[in-house]
Design a protein around this motif. Structure first.
Motif, PDB file in Angstrom:
ATOM      1  N   ALA A 118       0.835  -1.207   0.000  1.00 39.63           N
ATOM      2  CA  ALA A 118       0.000   0.000   0.000  1.00 39.63           C
ATOM      3  C   ALA A 118       0.868   1.256   0.000  1.00 39.63           C
ATOM      4  CB  ALA A 118      -0.934  -0.004   1.209  1.00 39.63           C
ATOM      5  N   ILE A 119       1.947   1.221   0.755  1.00 41.08           N
ATOM      6  CA  ILE A 119       2.851   2.374   0.796  1.00 41.08           C
ATOM      7  C   ILE A 119       3.485   2.601  -0.571  1.00 41.08           C
ATOM      8  CG2 ILE A 119       5.028   3.235   1.748  1.00 41.08           C
ATOM      9  CD1 ILE A 119       4.299   1.911   4.387  1.00 41.08           C
ATOM     10  N   MET A 120       3.937   1.523  -1.203  1.00 40.30           N
ATOM     11  CA  MET A 120       4.590   1.647  -2.503  1.00 40.30           C
ATOM     12  C   MET A 120       3.609   2.132  -3.568  1.00 40.30           C
ATOM     13  SD  MET A 120       7.063  -1.735  -2.425  1.00 40.30           S
ATOM     14  CE  MET A 120       7.824  -1.314  -3.987  1.00 40.30           C
ATOM     15  N   GLN A 157       3.156   5.829  -3.101  1.00 35.90           N
ATOM     16  CA  GLN A 157       4.300   6.567  -3.619  1.00 35.90           C
ATOM     17  C   GLN A 157       4.250   6.655  -5.143  1.00 35.90           C
ATOM     18  OE1 GLN A 157       7.629   4.462  -2.011  1.00 35.90           O
ATOM     19  NE2 GLN A 157       7.503   5.449   0.014  1.00 35.90           N
ATOM     20  N   ALA A 158       3.862   5.559  -5.786  1.00 31.59           N
ATOM     21  CA  ALA A 158       3.747   5.564  -7.242  1.00 31.59           C
ATOM     22  C   ALA A 158       2.667   6.540  -7.689  1.00 31.59           C
ATOM     23  CB  ALA A 158       3.435   4.162  -7.748  1.00 31.59           C
ATOM     24  N   GLU A 159       1.549   6.596  -6.940  1.00 33.53           N
ATOM     25  CA  GLU A 159       0.482   7.539  -7.271  1.00 33.53           C
ATOM     26  C   GLU A 159       0.969   8.982  -7.120  1.00 33.53           C
ATOM     27  OE1 GLU A 159      -2.710   6.527  -4.720  1.00 33.53           O
ATOM     28  OE2 GLU A 159      -3.245   4.673  -5.795  1.00 33.53           O
ATOM     29  N   ASP A 160       1.762   9.225  -6.070  1.00 27.89           N
ATOM     30  CA  ASP A 160       2.300  10.580  -5.873  1.00 27.89           C
ATOM     31  C   ASP A 160       3.171  10.995  -7.055  1.00 27.89           C
ATOM     32  OD1 ASP A 160       1.020  10.777  -3.468  1.00 27.89           O
ATOM     33  OD2 ASP A 160       2.778  10.247  -2.252  1.00 27.89           O
ATOM     34  N   GLU A 216       1.580  14.443 -13.821  1.00 27.73           N
ATOM     35  CA  GLU A 216       0.389  15.055 -14.418  1.00 27.73           C
ATOM     36  C   GLU A 216       0.399  16.565 -14.192  1.00 27.73           C
ATOM     37  OE1 GLU A 216      -4.502  14.716 -14.145  1.00 27.73           O
ATOM     38  OE2 GLU A 216      -3.219  13.242 -13.143  1.00 27.73           O
ATOM     39  N   ARG A 217       0.804  16.978 -12.988  1.00 23.77           N
ATOM     40  CA  ARG A 217       0.907  18.418 -12.716  1.00 23.77           C
ATOM     41  C   ARG A 217       1.922  19.065 -13.653  1.00 23.77           C
ATOM     42  NH1 ARG A 217       1.707  16.535  -7.310  1.00 23.77           N
ATOM     43  NH2 ARG A 217      -0.257  16.395  -6.153  1.00 23.77           N
ATOM     44  N   SER A 218       3.053  18.395 -13.831  1.00 22.60           N
ATOM     45  CA  SER A 218       4.098  18.935 -14.703  1.00 22.60           C
ATOM     46  C   SER A 218       3.611  19.036 -16.143  1.00 22.60           C
ATOM     47  CB  SER A 218       5.342  18.051 -14.618  1.00 22.60           C
ATOM     48  OG  SER A 218       6.365  18.540 -15.460  1.00 22.60           O
ATOM     49  N   ASP A 219       2.930  17.989 -16.618  1.00 22.31           N
ATOM     50  CA  ASP A 219       2.409  18.015 -17.992  1.00 22.31           C
ATOM     51  C   ASP A 219       1.370  19.116 -18.159  1.00 22.31           C
ATOM     52  OD1 ASP A 219       4.035  15.901 -18.587  1.00 22.31           O
ATOM     53  OD2 ASP A 219       2.474  14.371 -18.406  1.00 22.31           O
ATOM     54  N   ASN A 220       0.523  19.290 -17.144  1.00 23.99           N
ATOM     55  CA  ASN A 220      -0.503  20.335 -17.195  1.00 23.99           C
ATOM     56  C   ASN A 220       0.140  21.720 -17.245  1.00 23.99           C
ATOM     57  OD1 ASN A 220      -3.139  21.541 -16.978  1.00 23.99           O
ATOM     58  ND2 ASN A 220      -2.711  21.898 -14.819  1.00 23.99           N
TER      59      ASN A 220
END
Length: 398
Positions: free
Chosen positions: A155-157, A160-163, A169-173
């Motif tokens: 769950a932790i990993m 982290q992958a979702e983060d 996605e923020r960078s692409d936006n």
């Protein structure tokens, strides 16, 4: 516009008057229009009077045509200017909206970067995922405990992958916003350059009409003044207000953190240069609002600035602290206060940062184009005002 019917020139449809009456009447009209005393016909030969009358009439005809042409051209220029100005204002509205979105996306990107940095530090302190897995295996008391611990680690990993995915996605936006914003701004810059051409042409129209009417009578003066008024309106369009510094502002009269003898670092990856100058378009100045410009940027504010309160209050009443995303412009710029509230796009080393103009200062009497607040120079990777020092940046106002 039709020519006014002159009573001093006989109409072809009327009965011809005696020659001496024609000459005397025409001469009296022309001399009166020219501001000279009327002489008696007996003082000059009749043919001389007739020649002078014809020359004066022709001069008035030429002046009338020049004025009519100038008025028609000014009317067309005004209509074209207003149409282009409306298009430019519509583009500015979209640019302002997108600039606000870019500022929000930039803040989300900064916060996401900080969160990932904290996660990376925590991972390092804990020995990384492999070390965590080994620890869980060794600490498990039985198989069920091992499965439970493995699920917790999984769950932790995943989190982290979702983060990481969210940050991408923020960078692409953010990159997409910059691309679209640049396209909108380039289109508006083209409109603004066209407006400058219209202003220049309006000035030429007035100058040409003034020269043609230099010897005309006062009855054309009012029309000439109207042409000048319209040209002045085009030249001064968009200019309003006066200097504004709110009560309690304590960042305006600040000493410079870095002195004038400091070395200016060049921009290692400047933005594309501005287009080549076009005919009849003035050369851009440091405070010009059309296209990319290049100038020296200094830094101020926050904990590393010994001369500015932290937090401080800017000329517009905004807060200047360790995280403020604002900039100051020089008070030596013409009508510098009109930049307040404008978003400025700054490029240094191939990186783009958006900031808001909310302050002003001496800035070596305009030798520096922008003074960056802490949030801005931190976004470029600097650690202090002194670390930023003086750097050449590319910038443009949105």
């Amino acid at each position: 516009m039709q020519k006014a019917h002159r009573q001093c020139r006989p109409c072809s449809s009327t009965r011809r008057a005696p020659a001496h009456v024609v000459v005397a009447t025409a001469l009296a009209c022309v001399m009166a229009l020219s501001g000279f005393p009327v002489l008696e016909p007996a003082e000059k030969p009749a043919q001389a009077f007739a020649d002078e009358t014809a020359d004066a009439e022709q001069a008035l005809d030429d002046a009338q045509l020049a004025l009519e042409s100038a008025e028609a051209r000014m009317t067309a220029l005004t209509a074209q200017y207003e149409a282009i100005k409306r298009e430019s204002d519509e583009l500015q509205a979209r640019i302002s909206e997108m600039a606000a979105q870019a500022l929000e996306a930039q803040q989300a990107l900064i916060e996401g970067r900080e969160a990932l940095g904290k996660t990376a530090v925590q991972e390092y302190l804990n020995g990384g995922s492999a070390q965590s897995m080994l620890t869980l295996l060794l600490q498990s008391t039985d198989f069920n405990d091992l499965v439970r611990n493995m699920g917790y680690l999984d769950a932790i990993m995943r989190r982290q992958a979702e983060d990481v995915s969210e940050q991408k996605e923020r960078s692409d936006n953010f990159d997409a916003l910059i691309l679209e914003l640049d396209e909108q701004k380039d289109a508006q810059d083209e409109k603004l350059r066209t407006l400058e051409q219209k202003k220049t042409e309006a000035e030429r129209v007035v100058a040409s009409a003034t020269e043609a009417l230099s010897d005309a009578r006062d009855d054309y003066a009012a029309r000439l003044e109207e042409l000048k008024r319209k040209a002045d309106e085009l030249a001064n369009s968009g200019e309003s207000g006066g200097p504004v510094i709110v009560d309690g502002a304590d960042t305006v009269d600040r000493p410079d953190v870095v002195g004038p003898d400091a070395e200016v670092q060049p921009n290692p990856d400047p933005a594309p240069p501005a287009p080549a100058p076009e005919p009849d378009v003035p050369t851009p100045t440091p405070g010009d609002t059309v296209g990319w410009l290049s100038g020296v940027a200094s830094a101020y504010g926050g904990a590393t600035d010994p001369y500015t309160p932290n937090p401080g209050t800017t000329a517009t009443g905004a807060v200047c602290d360790d995280w403020s995303m604002g900039v100051a412009v020089p008070t030596s710029w013409d009508r510098y206060w009109q930049y307040y509230g404008r978003t400025v796009e700054i490029s240094y080393g191939g990186q783009t940062v958006f900031a808001v103009v909310n302050d002003c200062g001496g800035m070596e009497n305009g030798a520096r184009s922008l003074d960056l607040q802490p949030g801005v120079w931190k976004a470029f990777g600097a650690t202090s005002c002194q670390d930023w020092g003086l750097r050449t940046v590319s910038y443009r106002f949105l």
